[in-house]
Write a protein that holds these residues in place. Structure first.
Motif, PDB file in Angstrom:
ATOM      1  N   UNK A 146      48.928 -36.204 -31.213  1.00 13.97           N
ATOM      2  CA  UNK A 146      49.576 -36.813 -30.046  1.00 13.97           C
ATOM      3  C   UNK A 146      50.463 -38.000 -30.247  1.00 13.97           C
ATOM      4  N   UNK A 147      51.547 -38.217 -29.625  1.00 21.11           N
ATOM      5  CA  UNK A 147      52.612 -39.375 -29.869  1.00 21.11           C
ATOM      6  C   UNK A 147      52.868 -40.022 -28.771  1.00 21.11           C
ATOM      7  N   UNK A 148      52.465 -39.775 -27.446  1.00 20.97           N
ATOM      8  CA  UNK A 148      52.956 -40.456 -26.334  1.00 20.97           C
ATOM      9  C   UNK A 148      51.921 -41.646 -25.760  1.00 20.97           C
ATOM     10  N   UNK A 149      52.565 -42.972 -25.901  1.00 16.63           N
ATOM     11  CA  UNK A 149      51.745 -44.098 -25.493  1.00 16.63           C
ATOM     12  C   UNK A 149      51.547 -43.848 -23.813  1.00 16.63           C
ATOM     13  N   UNK A 202      54.708 -35.099 -26.264  1.00 12.58           N
ATOM     14  CA  UNK A 202      55.315 -34.915 -27.200  1.00 12.58           C
ATOM     15  C   UNK A 202      54.019 -34.820 -28.444  1.00 12.58           C
ATOM     16  N   UNK A 203      54.163 -33.850 -29.410  1.00 12.19           N
ATOM     17  CA  UNK A 203      52.886 -33.766 -30.258  1.00 12.19           C
ATOM     18  C   UNK A 203      53.468 -33.055 -31.586  1.00 12.19           C
ATOM     19  N   UNK A 204      52.470 -33.182 -32.302  1.00 13.05           N
ATOM     20  CA  UNK A 204      52.708 -32.472 -33.798  1.00 13.05           C
ATOM     21  C   UNK A 204      51.466 -31.392 -33.872  1.00 13.05           C
ATOM     22  N   UNK A 205      51.882 -30.228 -34.031  1.00 20.44           N
ATOM     23  CA  UNK A 205      50.937 -29.052 -34.403  1.00 20.44           C
ATOM     24  C   UNK A 205      51.121 -28.535 -35.949  1.00 20.44           C
ATOM     25  N   UNK A 206      50.120 -28.543 -36.489  1.00 23.86           N
ATOM     26  CA  UNK A 206      50.024 -28.134 -37.791  1.00 23.86           C
ATOM     27  C   UNK A 206      48.978 -27.115 -38.252  1.00 23.86           C
ATOM     28  N   UNK A 207      49.188 -26.199 -39.260  1.00 26.02           N
ATOM     29  CA  UNK A 207      48.155 -25.418 -39.435  1.00 26.02           C
ATOM     30  C   UNK A 207      47.816 -25.224 -41.111  1.00 26.02           C
ATOM     31  N   UNK A 208      46.651 -25.305 -41.449  1.00 28.59           N
ATOM     32  CA  UNK A 208      46.538 -25.064 -43.052  1.00 28.59           C
ATOM     33  C   UNK A 208      46.291 -23.506 -43.012  1.00 28.59           C
ATOM     34  N   UNK A 209      46.589 -22.801 -44.252  1.00 27.08           N
ATOM     35  CA  UNK A 209      46.395 -21.695 -44.529  1.00 27.08           C
ATOM     36  C   UNK A 209      45.661 -21.738 -45.822  1.00 27.08           C
TER      37      UNK A 209
END
Ligand code: OGA
Ligand code: MN
Length: 222
Positions: A146-149, A202-209
């Protein structure tokens, strides 16, 4: 010159192993303070720039047009990382450190990582979903940052998580999307939902495969 030189981004070992332990026992885990604040701020300003330039999918085409690409399940716009900035590379380096820690503890054989920026407008949400279906040789562990202060409870946008795919009771946890907070989830096991946000989120979403067949990987003890 950036405030987050790639080699300066290293994970705190103890906090990381607590996080990964929790992922192993609970299926999801939350940590604050693992991401350097300067990096979080850098990623947010990059995402703001992408939004202003109209470079998010679904953004900039009329008021709401294009924001409902997934039907009614999600109202948000995304952009895949291309690794083209120092902030993205620093984030990817930290994700790589997490991958190593997760593989050491859970023997999941995580291999590659993909991630996107995600921007929710006011009223944006993401209905209950799993990031991956079991056995699909797909996403195995999910990472959200998460990015929002100064996100307050009144701003909504909580991430609700359940403990298993067939759990339709009260959520196991409702996670406030505070800047710098990260969440790990077993992608095949943990249904989750983003409640409507009352301010842009605002966020970043990521995935490991995994690399190759899912038959090669051991299931965590659960
Ligand atoms: C996703 C997701 C959660 C969030 O992008 O798959 O579940 O808090 N995001 O934005
Ligand atoms: Mn998800």
């Amino acid at each position: 010159m950036s405030a987050f030189a790639e080699d300066a981004a290293t994970l705190d070992d103890e906090a990381t192993s607590r996080l990964v332990d929790r992922l192993a026992t609970q299926g999801f885990a939350v940590a604050d303070g693992l991401l350097p604040p300067a990096l979080v701020a850098g990623l947010l300003s990059e995402l703001h720039g992408l939004e202003q330039a109209g470079l998010l999918s679904g953004a900039g085409v009329g008021r709401d047009a294009g924001l409902r690409r997934d039907g009614d399940i999600r109202r948000a716009a995304i952009r895949w990382f291309d690794g083209g900035t120092a902030a993205e590379r620093a984030f990817l380096a930290l994700a790589d450190g997490l991958k190593t820690a997760i593989n050491r503890r859970l023997f999941l054989g995580l291999f590659d990582f993909e991630c996107n920026f995600i921007a929710y407008p006011v009223g944006g949400f993401y209905g209950r979903h799993l990031d991956s279906l079991a056995g699909a040789k797909n996403r195995v562990v999910s990472l959200v940052a998460y990015l929002d202060p100064d996100w307050s409870a009144e701003d909504g946008g909580f991430l609700r998580v359940w403990s298993a795919p067939d759990d339709h009771g009260a959520p196991a946890e409702a996670i406030q999307p505070m800047a710098g907070r990260i969440v790990l989830m077993l992608s095949e096991e943990i249904p989750h939902e983003v409640l409507p946000a009352h301010r842009p989120r605002h966020a970043i979403a990521g995935w490991w495969r995994v690399n190759g067949s899912s038959a090669n990987r051991l299931d965590p003890a659960r």
